[in-house]
Design an enzyme around this catalytic site. Structure first.
Site, PDB file in Angstrom:
ATOM      1  N   ALA A  14       0.851  -1.199   0.000  1.00  0.00           N
ATOM      2  CA  ALA A  14       0.000   0.000   0.000  1.00  0.00           C
ATOM      3  C   ALA A  14       0.879   1.239   0.000  1.00  0.00           C
ATOM      4  O   ALA A  14       0.719   2.166   0.794  1.00  0.00           O
ATOM      5  CB  ALA A  14      -0.936   0.007   1.212  1.00  0.00           C
ATOM      6  N   GLY A  15       1.855   1.249  -0.933  1.00  0.00           N
ATOM      7  CA  GLY A  15       2.730   2.411  -1.081  1.00  0.00           C
ATOM      8  C   GLY A  15       2.153   3.362  -2.115  1.00  0.00           C
ATOM      9  O   GLY A  15       0.926   3.524  -2.211  1.00  0.00           O
ATOM     10  N   ALA A  46      -1.747  -6.294   2.556  1.00  0.00           N
ATOM     11  CA  ALA A  46      -0.547  -6.653   3.323  1.00  0.00           C
ATOM     12  C   ALA A  46       0.492  -5.540   3.219  1.00  0.00           C
ATOM     13  O   ALA A  46       0.770  -5.035   2.122  1.00  0.00           O
ATOM     14  CB  ALA A  46       0.035  -7.956   2.790  1.00  0.00           C
ATOM     15  N   GLY A 188       7.042  10.519  -5.885  1.00  0.00           N
ATOM     16  CA  GLY A 188       6.657   9.091  -5.940  1.00  0.00           C
ATOM     17  C   GLY A 188       6.987   8.413  -7.256  1.00  0.00           C
ATOM     18  O   GLY A 188       6.502   7.316  -7.531  1.00  0.00           O
ATOM     19  N   LYS A 206      12.267  -3.026 -18.133  1.00  0.00           N
ATOM     20  CA  LYS A 206      11.096  -2.808 -19.002  1.00  0.00           C
ATOM     21  C   LYS A 206      11.425  -3.186 -20.442  1.00  0.00           C
ATOM     22  O   LYS A 206      10.593  -3.760 -21.149  1.00  0.00           O
ATOM     23  CB  LYS A 206      10.655  -1.347 -18.905  1.00  0.00           C
TER      24      LYS A 206
HETATM   25  P1  NDP Z   1       6.366   1.632  -2.481  1.00  0.00           P
HETATM   26  O1  NDP Z   1       7.754   1.417  -2.016  1.00  0.00           O
HETATM   27  O2  NDP Z   1       5.788   2.990  -2.417  1.00  0.00           O
HETATM   28  O3  NDP Z   1       5.380   0.650  -1.681  1.00  0.00           O
HETATM   29  C1  NDP Z   1       5.697  -0.682  -1.393  1.00  0.00           C
HETATM   30  C2  NDP Z   1       4.610  -1.245  -0.482  1.00  0.00           C
HETATM   31  O4  NDP Z   1       4.866  -2.631  -0.277  1.00  0.00           O
HETATM   32  C3  NDP Z   1       4.559  -0.592   0.894  1.00  0.00           C
HETATM   33  O5  NDP Z   1       3.218  -0.420   1.290  1.00  0.00           O
HETATM   34  C4  NDP Z   1       5.261  -1.622   1.807  1.00  0.00           C
HETATM   35  O6  NDP Z   1       4.743  -1.645   3.127  1.00  0.00           O
HETATM   36  C5  NDP Z   1       4.873  -2.915   1.107  1.00  0.00           C
HETATM   37  N1  NDP Z   1       5.860  -3.969   1.345  1.00  0.00           N
HETATM   38  C6  NDP Z   1       7.160  -3.975   0.961  1.00  0.00           C
HETATM   39  N2  NDP Z   1       7.752  -5.114   1.367  1.00  0.00           N
HETATM   40  C7  NDP Z   1       6.806  -5.823   2.007  1.00  0.00           C
HETATM   41  C8  NDP Z   1       6.788  -7.086   2.671  1.00  0.00           C
HETATM   42  N3  NDP Z   1       7.888  -7.836   2.755  1.00  0.00           N
HETATM   43  N4  NDP Z   1       5.636  -7.499   3.213  1.00  0.00           N
HETATM   44  C9  NDP Z   1       4.522  -6.751   3.159  1.00  0.00           C
HETATM   45  N5  NDP Z   1       4.459  -5.544   2.551  1.00  0.00           N
HETATM   46  C10 NDP Z   1       5.587  -5.104   1.990  1.00  0.00           C
HETATM   47  O7  NDP Z   1       6.312   1.060  -3.979  1.00  0.00           O
HETATM   48  P2  NDP Z   1       5.489   1.624  -5.210  1.00  0.00           P
HETATM   49  O8  NDP Z   1       4.051   1.669  -4.856  1.00  0.00           O
HETATM   50  O9  NDP Z   1       6.134   2.814  -5.772  1.00  0.00           O
HETATM   51  O10 NDP Z   1       5.746   0.456  -6.288  1.00  0.00           O
HETATM   52  C11 NDP Z   1       5.095  -0.785  -6.177  1.00  0.00           C
HETATM   53  C12 NDP Z   1       5.431  -1.606  -7.431  1.00  0.00           C
HETATM   54  O11 NDP Z   1       4.941  -0.906  -8.559  1.00  0.00           O
HETATM   55  C13 NDP Z   1       6.938  -1.785  -7.673  1.00  0.00           C
HETATM   56  O12 NDP Z   1       7.144  -3.050  -8.244  1.00  0.00           O
HETATM   57  C14 NDP Z   1       7.266  -0.693  -8.668  1.00  0.00           C
HETATM   58  O13 NDP Z   1       8.383  -1.000  -9.463  1.00  0.00           O
HETATM   59  C15 NDP Z   1       5.992  -0.676  -9.493  1.00  0.00           C
HETATM   60  N6  NDP Z   1       5.709   0.566 -10.180  1.00  0.00           N
HETATM   61  C16 NDP Z   1       5.748   1.754  -9.516  1.00  0.00           C
HETATM   62  C17 NDP Z   1       5.429   2.927 -10.151  1.00  0.00           C
HETATM   63  C18 NDP Z   1       5.491   4.232  -9.461  1.00  0.00           C
HETATM   64  O14 NDP Z   1       5.301   5.274 -10.137  1.00  0.00           O
HETATM   65  N7  NDP Z   1       5.704   4.292  -8.149  1.00  0.00           N
HETATM   66  C19 NDP Z   1       5.036   2.927 -11.555  1.00  0.00           C
HETATM   67  C20 NDP Z   1       5.007   1.614 -12.177  1.00  0.00           C
HETATM   68  C21 NDP Z   1       5.329   0.487 -11.497  1.00  0.00           C
HETATM   69  P3  NDP Z   1       4.940  -0.406   4.157  1.00  0.00           P
HETATM   70  O15 NDP Z   1       4.160   0.711   3.519  1.00  0.00           O
HETATM   71  O16 NDP Z   1       4.370  -0.841   5.426  1.00  0.00           O
HETATM   72  O17 NDP Z   1       6.402  -0.140   4.174  1.00  0.00           O
HETATM   73  N1  HSE Z   2      10.560   4.366 -11.147  1.00  0.00           N
HETATM   74  C1  HSE Z   2       9.803   4.115 -12.325  1.00  0.00           C
HETATM   75  C2  HSE Z   2       9.936   5.294 -13.257  1.00  0.00           C
HETATM   76  C3  HSE Z   2       8.371   3.909 -11.972  1.00  0.00           C
HETATM   77  O1  HSE Z   2      10.455   6.324 -12.852  1.00  0.00           O
HETATM   78  O2  HSE Z   2       9.539   5.177 -14.411  1.00  0.00           O
HETATM   79  C4  HSE Z   2       7.561   3.448 -13.124  1.00  0.00           C
HETATM   80  O3  HSE Z   2       7.905   2.171 -13.516  1.00  0.00           O
END
Ligand code: NDP
Ligand code: HSE
Length: 437
Positions: A14-15, A46, A188, A206
């Protein structure tokens, strides 16, 4: 209200992205149910720390640290944690318990994609990953489904939002690398470890995913040539601008034809693009992907490549597809690697280059430089000389900006080494490929 069948949806993470997915799933629950033909019931989320602040307001009772318990009995599992482990184990667990899975995790797919796809094939499940390349832009489905009847020749794209945001602000504002990276993190866009963005690892992941789909070939990550943007400084930016170019981090995936048959090249590097080229006007964290296909011709996909809510759109599209498939039944489509074309190293690729050198400003130097280029089978297309200052020994220093015709990467790289060792070159300022012809 239609009495739809309920599908249990588990969310892992939930990031930046996960919190938006959870929020939209709840906010648009009725509409999504109409579209999916099933009610998508978010049964839990989770996380590592249930008390951590969240980007979106989420009911406390949905948060848990027990991902295993959440996965058991779920129909759809959405993985938005990132990283390899425990994401890989959770996804395999979900697939093996009969769930369809949705992930945005390019790091995992680029390294363990075949393992996940095989596991899904074994049980007739499906792996959806539209958000894993180019964020909100629909590009996976077009490559996998819409272009399944065509032959993709080349993909050239800006697939990393963070680096595009950084390079764009360095170009348009003269901003410093470190300042804009901090902004990209705050917004973000950046990965948890921003090295993945700025060193080109994220774009390489990618590129591997896109090339695998486009060329029906397994593309291991270590076959993708990768260079990042940390070597691009203000003076390189200024020189590019002066020459009518902009610098973009590009992923290039192409089909090559030779005497030995077809092969492919997959590479990521910062390259010069003419300012009139459509990719030059991709600003901020936006991404754009050009696809050249044999019958379809040129196609361009453009939009937000990063950002929580934007990426959530692609994730939710996958969730609706997964729900529809769950309702309709049938086996998953699976990934096609039937072609399995050989992947050539970057040395065997031909591109145009711009070489910027600082040389001694004295008679014969230009002839020496031209001779070394000629011996190395590198043909000069353009040449510009500017006197830039005094050398350490009191002689003048000139800056040479040499544009080449297409040259073999291996020839070019050996030639640059010879130039550097020639005794007339004070400094190789930069060597950049020119893409976008
Ligand atoms: P974040 O780092 O913001 O969030 C990660 C989340 O996963 C957090 O809520 C964290 O919990 C939870 N987490 C991490 N490890 C564990 C674990 N071992 N058990 C349970 N929960 C866990 O990541 P993003 O939302 O930025 O990215 C998520 C995915 O999406 C990645 O694979 C990223 O590459 C992909 N992505 C991201 C984009 C972006 O613009 N951000 C765009 C496209 C793809 P807690 O909050 O409690 O720490
Ligand atoms: N960190 C990645 C970016 C998120 O900047 O494009 C999207 O995959």
């Amino acid at each position: 209200m239609t009495d739809y069948r309920r599908l249990r949806v588990a969310l892992l993470g939930a990031g930046s992205v996960g919190s938006q997915v959870a929020s939209l799933l709840r906010q648009h629950a009725d509409e999504l149910a109409d579209r999916a033909g099933a009610r998508l019931e978010l049964v839990g989320i989770a996380v590592r720390d249930v008390d951590a602040p969240r980007d979106a307001e989420l009911p406390r009772e949905l948060l848990t640290t027990d991902a295993d318990a959440l996965i058991v009995g779920s129909d759809i599992v959405i993985e938005l944690m990132g990283g390899i482990e425990p994401a890989r184990t959770y996804l395999l667990q979900a697939i093996n318990s009969g769930a369809d899975v949705v992930t945005a995790n390019k790091a995992l797919l680029a390294t363990h994609g075949p393992e996940l796809f095989d596991a899904a094939d074994q049980v007739g499940a499906e792996v959806y990953y539209e958000a894993a390349a180019a964020g909100a832009i629909p590009i996976i489905r077009p490559l996998r489904d819409s272009l399944a009847g065509d032959r993709v020749q080349r993909i050239m794209g800006i697939v990393n939002g963070t680096t595009n945001y950084i390079l764009d602000r360095m170009d348009t504002e003269g901003a410093e690398f470190a300042d804009v990276l901090a902004d990209a993190q705050r917004l973000g866009y950046a990965e948890a470890d921003p090295t993945a963005d700025v060193e080109g690892y994220d774009a390489a992941q990618k590129a591997a995913i896109l090339a695998s789909l486009a060329f029906h070939t397994t593309v291991p990550l270590d076959t993708v040539h990768r260079e990042g943007i940390t070597g691009i400084d203000k003076s390189t930016m200024d020189a590019a601008r002066h020459a009518g170019y902009v610098i973009k981090l590009l992923a290039v995936c192409e089909r090559l034809s030779g005497d030995d048959g077809e092969s492919i090249s997959v590479r990521v590097y910062p390259a010069l693009i003419d300012r009139a080229h459509p990719l030059a006007s991709v600003h901020g964290a936006n991404n754009a992907v050009f696809v050249q296909a044999e019958a379809a011709g040129n196609l361009m996909f453009y939009g937000a490549g990063a950002g929580g809510v934007q990426t959530a759109s692609a994730v939710l599209g996958d969730v609706v597809s997964a729900a529809r498939r769950h309702i309709a039944g049938g086996v998953g489509v699976g990934e096609s690697t039937l072609a399995n074309l050989p992947i050539v190293p970057v040395g065997r690729v031909t591109t145009r280059y711009q070489i910027t050198l600082e040389v001694d400003d004295r008679p014969g130097v230009l002839a020496t430089v031209a001779g070394i280029l000629s011996e190395g089978r590198v043909s000069i297309a353009t040449l510009e000389q500017t006197v830039v200052g005094d050398g350490a020994d009191g002689s003048g220093v000139a800056r040479l900006v040499i544009g080449t015709h297409k040259a073999l990467e291996q020839d070019l790289s050996e030639t640059v080494d010879r130039l550097a060792a020639s005794g007339v070159v004070e400094r190789v300022v930069s060597v950049l490929r020119v893409e976008g012809d």
